[in-house]
Design a protein around this motif. Structure first.
Motif, PDB file in Angstrom:
ATOM      1  N   LEU A   1      -7.302   2.190 -14.027  1.00  0.00           N
ATOM      2  CA  LEU A   1      -8.069   3.302 -14.561  1.00  0.00           C
ATOM      3  C   LEU A   1      -8.289   4.303 -13.434  1.00  0.00           C
ATOM      4  O   LEU A   1      -8.206   5.520 -13.625  1.00  0.00           O
ATOM      5  N   GLU A   2      -8.553   3.783 -12.266  1.00  0.00           N
ATOM      6  CA  GLU A   2      -8.892   4.628 -11.122  1.00  0.00           C
ATOM      7  C   GLU A   2      -8.492   3.905  -9.839  1.00  0.00           C
ATOM      8  O   GLU A   2      -8.556   2.681  -9.766  1.00  0.00           O
ATOM      9  N   GLY A   3      -8.104   4.671  -8.828  1.00  0.00           N
ATOM     10  CA  GLY A   3      -7.799   4.073  -7.527  1.00  0.00           C
ATOM     11  C   GLY A   3      -8.830   4.541  -6.502  1.00  0.00           C
ATOM     12  O   GLY A   3      -9.217   5.709  -6.490  1.00  0.00           O
ATOM     13  N   ILE A   4      -9.299   3.617  -5.676  1.00  0.00           N
ATOM     14  CA  ILE A   4     -10.179   3.990  -4.564  1.00  0.00           C
ATOM     15  C   ILE A   4      -9.355   3.714  -3.303  1.00  0.00           C
ATOM     16  O   ILE A   4      -8.953   2.568  -3.075  1.00  0.00           O
ATOM     17  N   ALA A   5      -9.076   4.766  -2.526  1.00  0.00           N
ATOM     18  CA  ALA A   5      -8.203   4.572  -1.363  1.00  0.00           C
ATOM     19  C   ALA A   5      -8.906   4.992  -0.092  1.00  0.00           C
ATOM     20  O   ALA A   5      -9.671   5.963  -0.076  1.00  0.00           O
ATOM     21  N   ASN A   6      -8.612   4.236   0.973  1.00  0.00           N
ATOM     22  CA  ASN A   6      -9.014   4.662   2.313  1.00  0.00           C
ATOM     23  C   ASN A   6      -7.769   5.312   2.918  1.00  0.00           C
ATOM     24  O   ASN A   6      -6.841   4.621   3.329  1.00  0.00           O
TER      25      ASN A   6
ATOM     26  N   LEU B   1       0.831  -1.208   0.000  1.00  0.00           N
ATOM     27  CA  LEU B   1       0.000   0.000   0.000  1.00  0.00           C
ATOM     28  C   LEU B   1       0.867   1.260   0.000  1.00  0.00           C
ATOM     29  O   LEU B   1       1.973   1.248   0.551  1.00  0.00           O
ATOM     30  N   SER B   2       0.349   2.370  -0.589  1.00  0.00           N
ATOM     31  CA  SER B   2       1.056   3.657  -0.532  1.00  0.00           C
ATOM     32  C   SER B   2       1.181   4.085   0.926  1.00  0.00           C
ATOM     33  O   SER B   2       0.410   3.635   1.779  1.00  0.00           O
ATOM     34  N   HIS B   3       2.102   5.021   1.153  1.00  0.00           N
ATOM     35  CA  HIS B   3       2.400   5.416   2.536  1.00  0.00           C
ATOM     36  C   HIS B   3       1.172   5.961   3.277  1.00  0.00           C
ATOM     37  O   HIS B   3       1.112   5.912   4.490  1.00  0.00           O
ATOM     38  N   TYR B   4       0.176   6.455   2.537  1.00  0.00           N
ATOM     39  CA  TYR B   4      -0.973   7.093   3.183  1.00  0.00           C
ATOM     40  C   TYR B   4      -2.176   6.173   3.342  1.00  0.00           C
ATOM     41  O   TYR B   4      -3.178   6.548   3.931  1.00  0.00           O
ATOM     42  N   SER B   5      -2.080   4.961   2.763  1.00  0.00           N
ATOM     43  CA  SER B   5      -3.321   4.199   2.580  1.00  0.00           C
ATOM     44  C   SER B   5      -3.528   3.066   3.580  1.00  0.00           C
ATOM     45  O   SER B   5      -2.616   2.336   3.931  1.00  0.00           O
ATOM     46  N   LYS B   6      -4.791   2.940   4.024  1.00  0.00           N
ATOM     47  CA  LYS B   6      -5.196   1.817   4.863  1.00  0.00           C
ATOM     48  C   LYS B   6      -5.698   0.676   3.972  1.00  0.00           C
ATOM     49  O   LYS B   6      -5.550  -0.482   4.273  1.00  0.00           O
ATOM     50  N   ARG B   7      -6.328   1.051   2.870  1.00  0.00           N
ATOM     51  CA  ARG B   7      -6.788   0.061   1.886  1.00  0.00           C
ATOM     52  C   ARG B   7      -6.901   0.740   0.518  1.00  0.00           C
ATOM     53  O   ARG B   7      -7.368   1.881   0.446  1.00  0.00           O
ATOM     54  N   THR B   8      -6.496   0.066  -0.541  1.00  0.00           N
ATOM     55  CA  THR B   8      -6.673   0.602  -1.902  1.00  0.00           C
ATOM     56  C   THR B   8      -7.147  -0.494  -2.838  1.00  0.00           C
ATOM     57  O   THR B   8      -6.620  -1.607  -2.810  1.00  0.00           O
TER      58      THR B   8
ATOM     59  N   VAL C   1     -10.857   9.617   5.424  1.00  0.00           N
ATOM     60  CA  VAL C   1     -11.114  10.032   4.044  1.00  0.00           C
ATOM     61  C   VAL C   1     -11.152   8.834   3.101  1.00  0.00           C
ATOM     62  O   VAL C   1     -10.249   8.000   3.122  1.00  0.00           O
ATOM     63  N   ILE C   2     -12.212   8.776   2.306  1.00  0.00           N
ATOM     64  CA  ILE C   2     -12.271   7.795   1.206  1.00  0.00           C
ATOM     65  C   ILE C   2     -12.074   8.588  -0.083  1.00  0.00           C
ATOM     66  O   ILE C   2     -12.764   9.594  -0.301  1.00  0.00           O
ATOM     67  N   GLU C   3     -11.153   8.123  -0.909  1.00  0.00           N
ATOM     68  CA  GLU C   3     -10.783   8.885  -2.102  1.00  0.00           C
ATOM     69  C   GLU C   3     -10.959   8.074  -3.385  1.00  0.00           C
ATOM     70  O   GLU C   3     -10.171   7.170  -3.655  1.00  0.00           O
ATOM     71  N   PRO C   4     -11.969   8.394  -4.215  1.00  0.00           N
ATOM     72  CA  PRO C   4     -11.964   7.862  -5.585  1.00  0.00           C
ATOM     73  C   PRO C   4     -11.139   8.818  -6.456  1.00  0.00           C
ATOM     74  O   PRO C   4     -11.441   9.996  -6.545  1.00  0.00           O
ATOM     75  N   SER C   5     -10.085   8.299  -7.059  1.00  0.00           N
ATOM     76  CA  SER C   5      -9.169   9.144  -7.839  1.00  0.00           C
ATOM     77  C   SER C   5      -8.993   8.571  -9.235  1.00  0.00           C
ATOM     78  O   SER C   5      -8.398   7.514  -9.421  1.00  0.00           O
ATOM     79  N   SER C   6      -9.531   9.307 -10.209  1.00  0.00           N
ATOM     80  CA  SER C   6      -9.523   8.793 -11.575  1.00  0.00           C
ATOM     81  C   SER C   6      -8.696   9.698 -12.480  1.00  0.00           C
ATOM     82  O   SER C   6      -8.625  10.898 -12.267  1.00  0.00           O
ATOM     83  N   GLY C   7      -8.087   9.107 -13.498  1.00  0.00           N
ATOM     84  CA  GLY C   7      -7.321   9.894 -14.452  1.00  0.00           C
ATOM     85  C   GLY C   7      -8.202  10.244 -15.642  1.00  0.00           C
ATOM     86  O   GLY C   7      -8.803   9.359 -16.244  1.00  0.00           O
ATOM     87  N   VAL C   8      -8.261  11.543 -15.962  1.00  0.00           N
ATOM     88  CA  VAL C   8      -9.106  11.966 -17.098  1.00  0.00           C
ATOM     89  C   VAL C   8      -8.603  11.311 -18.386  1.00  0.00           C
ATOM     90  O   VAL C   8      -9.384  10.771 -19.174  1.00  0.00           O
ATOM     91  N   ASP C   9      -7.283  11.355 -18.567  1.00  0.00           N
ATOM     92  CA  ASP C   9      -6.727  10.856 -19.828  1.00  0.00           C
ATOM     93  C   ASP C   9      -6.925   9.341 -19.952  1.00  0.00           C
ATOM     94  O   ASP C   9      -7.191   8.829 -21.040  1.00  0.00           O
ATOM     95  N   ARG C  10      -6.784   8.642 -18.819  1.00  0.00           N
ATOM     96  CA  ARG C  10      -7.018   7.189 -18.868  1.00  0.00           C
ATOM     97  C   ARG C  10      -8.482   6.888 -19.150  1.00  0.00           C
ATOM     98  O   ARG C  10      -8.806   5.921 -19.829  1.00  0.00           O
ATOM     99  N   CYS C  11      -9.375   7.738 -18.613  1.00  0.00           N
ATOM    100  CA  CYS C  11     -10.808   7.569 -18.924  1.00  0.00           C
ATOM    101  C   CYS C  11     -11.034   7.798 -20.402  1.00  0.00           C
ATOM    102  O   CYS C  11     -11.752   7.022 -21.050  1.00  0.00           O
ATOM    103  N   VAL C  12     -10.431   8.860 -20.944  1.00  0.00           N
ATOM    104  CA  VAL C  12     -10.590   9.145 -22.375  1.00  0.00           C
ATOM    105  C   VAL C  12     -10.127   7.929 -23.174  1.00  0.00           C
ATOM    106  O   VAL C  12     -10.825   7.465 -24.090  1.00  0.00           O
TER     107      VAL C  12
END
Ligand code: GAP
Length: 442
Positions: free
Chosen positions: A256-261, A235-242, A293-304
């Motif tokens: 495509l997108e990461g959902i992180a706790n 997991l990234s240094h900030y994440s409890k779950r991804t 914090v729950i974070e859905p983080s998506s890339g615009v370019d990857r979505c495109v």
């Protein structure tokens, strides 16, 4: 992927950045069609994440931020990738992506692995000294965390609530590639959803499902999506779950997108570092806490890229192959094309009137070049859901032909009801509901 890259360039979706100077690695420019497509993706995200909800508000924070932000967030020390360099040709690679122990370009030996920080550095103000070093943001969410109290105090939102932002991020990736999949300048659509500790796991599930549903709603086939749970030790240094939402890109399933706790990592760090309280008083529970914090983080370019890949099709049509993008109407860059059958003045005048009537409502193209068949093909390659053809009969009966992209069916409708008909069709209402007086043209 090669076909897609070449079509995107040929039809004005995406060009290599700084093209006339042989490009700049990891940078891409969106052309006249691409910019519309990208705006539609961002618009669809904003609509579902902000406008249609009562518990999420928007933000547009500055790209340049105080360098202390990145110290507090851990990016100065943690935002690194493992780098190796070929001792012979000096090409550099990400060590965790290598398939062999030898340089893939010349077969040379690699140096020892070292950590490479992928944040872009620059200077603020006219003096290039250490004290003036700042960074281009590598993620948009830190702008949200540093504004947590500002938004809380002004928006009157109570937990659970979210702050959403869309904007550019920059990463000096060691290797870029797969078209716009991994670039050095890209856009993110991020939402930080602040919740009461203890409710975070439930909200994580909620957002994972909501984000999967969003992709399916806008036309991505469910079988082309997957979910990857990051193992605890990675997991990234900030994440409890991804969990990553993966898409089946031409090179295989990838993120495509990461959902992180992110738990209370960021707010706690900023509280410690800035000395400003990130405390929240929960009147219902009558207690103080730092929200999770729950974070859905998506890339615009990857979505495109995912929308392009999923919509792309090659279909046999008589003895030719028709190339078409079956975009969802909300995602399609051009909604309607107005095509006069000839350039003759009397016809052009009517067609221009038709175009002028539609342009304020839809992204519309006017095209009077080449044969009608070739113009239909061109619009198929842009993914335009409807073409409106104005012919000589239109001068007599004030009717035009609507040609549908997916079925290639045609109906003839009165000019007077054209806008209304197209509005209904683009909103997804049944294609077979013909306006009064409409007839199917076989
Ligand atoms: N705030 C969390 C964060 O930034 P991330 O997984 O590093 O998490 C989130 O990035 C999303 O941003 C990715 O899922 C991807 O869609 C997009 N992204 C990240 N790096 C990218 C790059 N170099 N090029 C294009 N998109 C990228």
């Amino acid at each position: 992927m090669e076909k897609l890259v070449s079509l995107c360039q040929r039809r004005g979706f995406i060009f290599p950045g700084s093209d006339i100077y042989e490009g700049l690695s990891g940078c891409w420019d969106y052309g006249p069609v691409g910019v519309e497509l990208k705006r539609n993706v961002k618009e669809a995200w904003w609509r579902s994440m902000v406008r249609e909800r009562n518990d999420v508000v928007g933000l547009d924070a500055s790209i340049l931020m105080n360098a202390r932000v990145w110290e507090a967030s851990g990016h100065l020390t943690e935002f690194t990738d493992p780098l190796v360099e070929c001792k012979n040709c000096h090409l550099r690679f990400r060590a965790d992506n290598l398939e062999s122990e030898k340089c893939p370009s010349c077969g040379g030996e690699f140096t020892e692995e070292r950590r490479f920080n992928t944040m872009f550095k620059t200077f603020i103000g006219p003096v290039e000294e250490d004290a003036a070093v700042i960074y281009l943001r590598p993620e948009t969410c830190q702008g949200i965390f540093v504004n947590f109290q500002n938004v809380l105090n002004t928006s009157r939102k109570r937990i659970p609530f979210g702050i959403a932002q869309v904007g550019k991020s920059f990463r000096n990736e060691i290797t870029t590639g797969n078209f716009i999949f991994r670039s050095r300048e890209f856009e993110q659509m991020e939402m930080e959803y602040f919740v009461k500790p203890g409710t975070d796991e439930e909200w994580f599930e909620h957002w994972l499902q909501a984000r999967m549903d969003w992709y399916v709603k806008y036309g991505i086939r469910r079988e082309n999506l997957d979910v990857y749970e990051h193992p605890k030790e990675k997991l990234s240094h900030y994440s409890k779950r991804t969990c990553d939402i993966l898409y089946r890109f031409p090179m295989g399933f990838d993120e495509l997108e990461g959902i992180a706790n992110r738990a209370d990592f960021d707010l706690t760090q900023h509280q410690k570092s800035s000395g400003k309280s990130m405390d929240y008083f929960d009147n219902e529970a009558n207690e103080h806490y730092i929200p999770y914090v729950i974070e859905p983080s998506s890339g615009v370019d990857r979505c495109v890229l995912a929308f392009l890949c999923d919509a792309y099709d090659e279909e046999p049509d008589k003895d030719e192959i028709r190339v078409v993008f079956h975009f969802h109407p909300d995602i399609a860059p051009i909604k309607v094309a107005v095509l006069p059958l000839s350039r003759k003045e009397n016809l052009a005048a009517v067609a221009k009137d038709v175009h002028a009537g539609l342009a304020p409502c839809f992204t519309t193209q006017y095209d009077d070049t080449q044969s009608i068949g070739r113009r239909y093909r061109r619009q198929d390659e842009l993914g335009t859901p409807y073409c409106v053809t104005v012919d000589f009969q239109s001068l007599e009966d004030n009717r035009v032909t609507i040609r549908e992209r997916d079925s290639m069916a045609q109906i003839r409708v009165p000019v007077a009801t054209l806008r209304q008909t197209l509005t209904a069709k683009l909103a997804g209402e049944n294609f077979s509901i013909l306006p009064e007086g409409g007839t199917v043209v076989k």
